[in-house]
Design an enzyme around this catalytic site. Structure first.
Site, PDB file in Angstrom:
ATOM      1  CB  SER A  24      36.900  42.472  41.236  1.00  0.00           C
ATOM      2  OG  SER A  24      36.424  43.484  40.371  1.00  0.00           O
ATOM      3  CE1 TYR A  57      38.250  43.305  44.151  1.00  0.00           C
ATOM      4  CE2 TYR A  57      40.171  41.983  43.556  1.00  0.00           C
ATOM      5  CZ  TYR A  57      39.481  43.179  43.514  1.00  0.00           C
ATOM      6  OH  TYR A  57      40.003  44.251  42.844  1.00  0.00           O
TER       7      TYR A  57
END
Length: 180
Positions: A24, A57
């Site tokens: 992430s 993400y």
């Protein structure tokens, strides 16, 4: 369907990289909220220093921290201080929907304070059905956007004045060649 830009953090700097965290990018939720970027949303990341391009993400860090931390494998794509472009996208049903979308763009100072909040605007002009401009989101003006498509209107005006053009001629030229 067309994939388009929906939100962008332009010029944010990497504050840390954590190879041992599980993937992430960690971002300040306050800055994400200003741009319209959500937790767990996939974003494209372009490193202006190394030209690395990745997708990962978003997770939220500490509010107000101005953090930008690449985690897991993404940590290998950057160094602390690298300047990034982070873009969230959306799919739309066709070009006519471009008129409705106003992507928010945040630009940053070197300490990751927000410099400007802008939006992209697609509009119909006399020259083309899908014209483009960058607008200051707070003032809804173009004049204050120092990032307007790499064209320095002041320098254009000064150059024309140096050639002996009158103010009226310069105004007419700018109006006919630039969508301000």
């Amino acid at each position: 369907m067309m994939k388009i830009i929906r939100a962008k953090l332009h010029g944010i700097r990497v504050t840390n990289a954590d190879l041992n965290y599980h993937g992430s990018i960690t971002l300040d939720p306050e800055q994400c909220e200003m741009a319209g970027i959500y937790p767990m949303e996939f974003v494209d990341i372009w490193n202006k220093n190394s030209a690395a391009r990745i997708s990962t993400y978003v997770i939220f860090g500490e509010p107000g921290s101005r953090c930008c931390v690449l985690n897991g494998a993404a940590a290998r794509t950057c160094q602390k201080g690298d300047e990034l472009i982070i873009a969230a996208s959306a799919d739309i049903a066709g070009p006519e929907k471009l008129y409705e979308i106003k992507p928010r763009i945040l630009t940053f100072l070197p300490d990751n304070h927000v410099d400007q909040v802008l939006y992209y605007d697609v509009f119909q002009s006399e020259r083309r059905p899908y014209d483009f401009r960058i607008v200051d989101a707070d003032k809804h003006t173009i004049e204050s956007c120092h990032t307007w498509p790499n064209v320095d209107i002041t320098k254009v005006r000064d150059g024309l004045a140096a050639k002996g053009w009158s103010e009226a001629e310069i105004d007419a030229f700018i109006a006919s060649h630039f969508s301000l």
